[in-house]
Design an enzyme around this catalytic site. Structure first.
Site, PDB file in Angstrom:
ATOM      1  N   TRP A 140     -31.912   1.567   7.731  1.00  0.00           N
ATOM      2  CA  TRP A 140     -30.995   1.693   6.598  1.00  0.00           C
ATOM      3  C   TRP A 140     -31.697   1.404   5.273  1.00  0.00           C
ATOM      4  O   TRP A 140     -31.159   1.672   4.211  1.00  0.00           O
ATOM      5  CB  TRP A 140     -29.795   0.762   6.770  1.00  0.00           C
ATOM      6  N   ASP A 141     -32.905   0.872   5.336  1.00  0.00           N
ATOM      7  CA  ASP A 141     -33.670   0.547   4.128  1.00  0.00           C
ATOM      8  C   ASP A 141     -33.767   1.748   3.187  1.00  0.00           C
ATOM      9  O   ASP A 141     -33.746   1.596   1.961  1.00  0.00           O
ATOM     10  CB  ASP A 141     -35.095   0.125   4.487  1.00  0.00           C
ATOM     11  N   GLU A 150     -29.918 -11.574   8.893  1.00  0.00           N
ATOM     12  CA  GLU A 150     -30.153 -11.525  10.334  1.00  0.00           C
ATOM     13  C   GLU A 150     -30.423 -12.903  10.935  1.00  0.00           C
ATOM     14  O   GLU A 150     -30.674 -13.015  12.141  1.00  0.00           O
ATOM     15  CB  GLU A 150     -31.307 -10.570  10.635  1.00  0.00           C
ATOM     16  N   LYS A 154     -31.784 -15.060   5.348  1.00  0.00           N
ATOM     17  CA  LYS A 154     -33.032 -14.296   5.381  1.00  0.00           C
ATOM     18  C   LYS A 154     -33.177 -13.414   4.146  1.00  0.00           C
ATOM     19  O   LYS A 154     -34.263 -13.309   3.572  1.00  0.00           O
ATOM     20  CB  LYS A 154     -33.072 -13.433   6.646  1.00  0.00           C
ATOM     21  N   GLN A 155     -32.097 -12.775   3.747  1.00  0.00           N
ATOM     22  CA  GLN A 155     -32.137 -11.837   2.629  1.00  0.00           C
ATOM     23  C   GLN A 155     -30.747 -11.721   2.024  1.00  0.00           C
ATOM     24  O   GLN A 155     -29.780 -12.253   2.567  1.00  0.00           O
ATOM     25  CB  GLN A 155     -32.602 -10.466   3.093  1.00  0.00           C
TER      26      GLN A 155
END
Length: 757
Positions: free
Chosen positions: A357-358, A486, A591-592
């Site tokens: 999906w990036d 994640e 994580k992000q």
């Protein structure tokens, strides 16, 4: 952090040959052309640490999913990129002794990735007894002729006696994968042809039950100016051309290897693949090395003229943005709508070389602005063409509509980790968002009306089936998901996922009337179905904490022991390399960007106060151990006028690989996240937005910079924006008159008449 190359605006230069950093060096000096690419390994055999990787776009292998406990809905196979035939291989001997840079006496070593011209160069001097020879090597993968790889050697005798020189140029089918399948071979050599100065090798992927085997043909043509070709013994897996001769004192000689690579992705069968390789090689043979090199340099110049960002006052920042753009364009430039952007591109085997999906989230905005429109169109068509696979994925989960894959080569989900395959369904919303992003930026609704609407309806039907209605709260919910963070799995009501589900339904309902009657009839969205979607929109549950004034990442997140990242001992960072997975999942660490990812997507829909409260809460809890994380935080920090934080996050995203921030670049670069440095400057520092069809800018200049300058294409207009300490200059370089907003001021731009603030 680990910096192994000199800081230079256009080059990655090192004078160190250090085996301990060899893998990192190879990753950073990778080259490619969208069709194929390779790590920066030496063409010669190297007995030290190395990962000799060559990869071809769209050539992959589906392998049976093997898990200890099978779950219904698992993909039948997972996909992996496969290391291609080593067509770059060249070895040479001095006075009958083979040169091995891991063992021999090497001096005056220079490694130089020339990003401006798309070439990788090496120079070094080898001393073997009385022999002392300087070798200069240049390689490039052509962006003019996609099937062409060129390798050029120059040998100079610096010693006091003649030197016997032998060169072996090979096509080597004895290759292995080095990531998910250590020491596993995927190629079977089917045919070999050889003459004194040329050779051809055909390899076929080994049989598998999930896809038609692929053929690939590598044909090399070799030429040495003063050396004599010699016959070589045949081997089962190699084709070798050998040249012998003597290099007089002070003399030089050149050796050139050209390789043409063709595959059955483009041709019907083995014979057609061979015929194509021979035809292209004959065409290429009409050009000199200088002509091929000049064409390569000129083609890269054209790309840079459209996409370059110039930074004055910070050479490290300048090198970072150019390195990222170079690697992005080496991986993908939209020539083939069957291809997409793998997280590692052509630089390694991790993540299987598949599409994530990036691309839709992070890559599309960049390509919209700095490349021909067809590049972005091909990214969207890639997903449209794989809609049947998305329908299959949803059905495998027992759901209606379309579930676009987390990991794929062909539209079918090929990731075998349950928390990814089953739970990380937010990717579906980003596929829809990309259609909106494209339409909003270009102002062209053609794709939306003709193809995009099919994708939107499929995704909307998935969300409508995936939600459930809570009788207790009288709201729709989505349980059992993994959000962008994640470091938490199997959560309920991830705010970002629920937000995208609701938004997708809204956007789909708003888009349906824009299509033709025939299209609406074909899609067959009933009145009852529309009413159901609207009910979900009206009653979607989005977790929120009123006391803190923030969106809660998911149910019960705030029940965790909330401590900032600064509470983690430095020796335990990154936590994904020091903590157990159980400890990570129980921690509050992110994580992000998760909640902040949603705020970035819809940045104009939230008040400054709401953005500030969420940023101030979540950023201190974020470890940024995803390469995708820093750019989102840079943009939001800039939007909030947190200029120091914005610059900090830019530096991290711009030099993530160059400085090996997360200690994970040895196995390949983070290609899709490389868009982050561009996003941080253009959407962050320059504040670029598209609102109601109009372009807006709100620029600031980082304190340590003198200026920065970039260009964008916008609806048939090419604009150049320069931000200095004294103000902003906007120059309409081509296109009709255009009105933009600069810091709240309406400006009418005319070509050739720059506006100076």
């Amino acid at each position: 952090m680990q910096r192994i190359f000199e800081v230079d605006p256009w080059h990655l230069i090192s004078h160190q040959l250090d085996d301990k950093s060899k893998l990192l060096q190879e990753s950073l000096t990778s080259i490619g052309n969208g069709y194929m690419g390779m790590r920066g390994m030496f063409a010669e055999d190297y007995s030290g640490t190395t990962h000799a990787g060559i990869y071809i776009g769209g050539v992959w292998f589906p392998d049976r999913t093997v898990v200890g406990w099978w779950k219904n809905g698992y993909p039948e196979y997972f996909g992996k990129v496969i290391n291609a035939v080593n067509f770059a291989k060249v070895n040479f001997w001095l006075n009958d002794e083979k040169v091995d840079l891991a063992k021999n006496q090497i001096s005056d070593f220079t490694l130089d990735l020339d990003m401006q011209h798309g070439e990788l160069r090496r120079q070094f001097t080898v001393t073997k007894g009385t022999a002392r020879v300087q070798i200069t090597i240049t390689r490039f993968v052509s962006i003019v002729q996609k099937e062409l790889f060129v390798l050029h050697y120059n040998f100079r005798n610096l010693g006091q006696a003649p030197v016997k020189l032998q060169i072996d140029s090979a096509l080597d089918g004895n290759v292995y994968n080095q990531d998910a399948n250590y020491h596993e071979q995927f190629w079977q050599v089917k045919s070999r042809q050889q003459s004194m100065t040329a050779g051809l090798l055909v390899a076929k992927t080994k049989p598998n039950p999930f896809a038609t085997p692929r053929y690939t043909t590598a044909m090399h043509m070799t030429n040495a100016t003063t050396l004599t070709p010699q016959a070589t013994p045949e081997t089962n897996q190699q084709v070798v051309n050998r040249f012998n001769g003597e290099l007089a004192v002070g003399a030089t000689t050149d050796f050139e290897k050209r390789v043409i690579v063709t595959t059955s992705r483009d041709y019907a069968d083995q014979q057609a693949v061979i015929a194509a390789a021979k035809k292209i090689s004959q065409q290429v043979a009409q050009q000199t090395y200088t002509e091929l090199e000049t064409a390569q340099q000129q083609a890269w110049t054209v790309r840079w003229q459209q996409a370059d960002i110039k930074i004055n006052g910070d050479t490290a920042a300048q090198q970072g943005i150019r390195f990222n753009l170079f690697q992005l364009f080496s991986t993908y430039y939209g020539e083939d709508n069957r291809l997409n952007i793998g997280p590692k591109g052509f630089t390694g085997e991790k993540y299987g070389g598949a599409t994530y999906w990036d691309t839709e989230a992070f890559a599309l905005p960049l390509y919209l602005a700095v490349a021909p429109t067809t590049v972005s169109e091909h990214l969207l068509e890639y997903r449209y063409n794989q809609l049947p696979g998305a329908v299959h994925n949803a059905q495998a989960q027992g759901l209606q509509g379309a579930l676009f894959p987390m990991v794929t080569f062909n539209g079918i989900e090929s990731h075998n980790e349950w928390e990814i395959t089953f739970e990380e369904i937010h990717r579906n919303g980003t596929i829809a968002y990309a259609i909106y992003n494209y339409t909003n930026y270009t102002g062209d609704e053609t794709y939306l009306r003709e193809k995009g609407i099919d994708v939107l309806v499929g995704i909307a039907r998935f969300w409508a089936d995936r939600v459930h209605f809570s009788q207790r709260k009288q709201q729709y919910m989505i349980h059992g998901v993994t959000g962008p963070n994640e470091y938490e799995n199997n959560v309920n009501n991830n705010w970002y996922t629920n937000l995208l589900a609701r938004w997708t339904l809204q956007y789909t309902l708003a888009s349906l009337p824009k299509t033709t009657t025939a299209k609406q009839t074909k899609l067959a969205v009933s009145t009852a179905e529309k009413a159901q979607w609207q009910d979900i929109i009206d009653h979607m549950y989005l977790p929120e904490d009123e006391k803190l004034g923030i969106f809660e990442q998911q149910d019960t997140y705030l029940d965790k022991d909330i401590q900032p990242v600064t509470a983690i001992p430095a020796a335990q960072r990154p936590i994904n390399q020091h903590w157990s997975w159980d400890k990570i999942l129980r921690s509050p660490y992110i994580k992000q960007a998760d909640v902040l990812q949603g705020i970035w997507y819809f940045i104009d829909q939230f008040s400054p106060a709401v953005k500030q409260r969420n940023f101030d809460f979540y950023e201190p809890l974020t470890v940024h151990e995803s390469s995708l994380s820093p750019s989102v935080h840079a943009i939001l920090a800039a939007d909030l006028h947190y200029e120091a934080k914005a610059v900090e996050m830019y530096q991290r995203t711009a030099r993530l690989d160059l400085d090996n921030y997360n200690n994970d670049t040895n196995d390949g670069l983070h290609i899709t996240s490389m868009t982050g440095s561009w996003l941080a400057i253009v959407q962050g520092f320059a504040g670029m937005r598209v609102r109601d069809g109009q372009l807006h800018f709100a620029p600031f200049l980082p304190q340590d910079w003198q200026s920065y300058q970039f260009q964008i294409n916008f609806r048939g207009h090419l604009l150049n924006i320069e931000v200095t300490k004294t103000g902003t200059t906007v120059n309409l370089q081509s296109g009709s008159a255009l009105t933009i907003d600069l810091d709240g001021q309406q400006l009418e731009l005319n070509s050739g008449k720059p506006f100076v603030d």
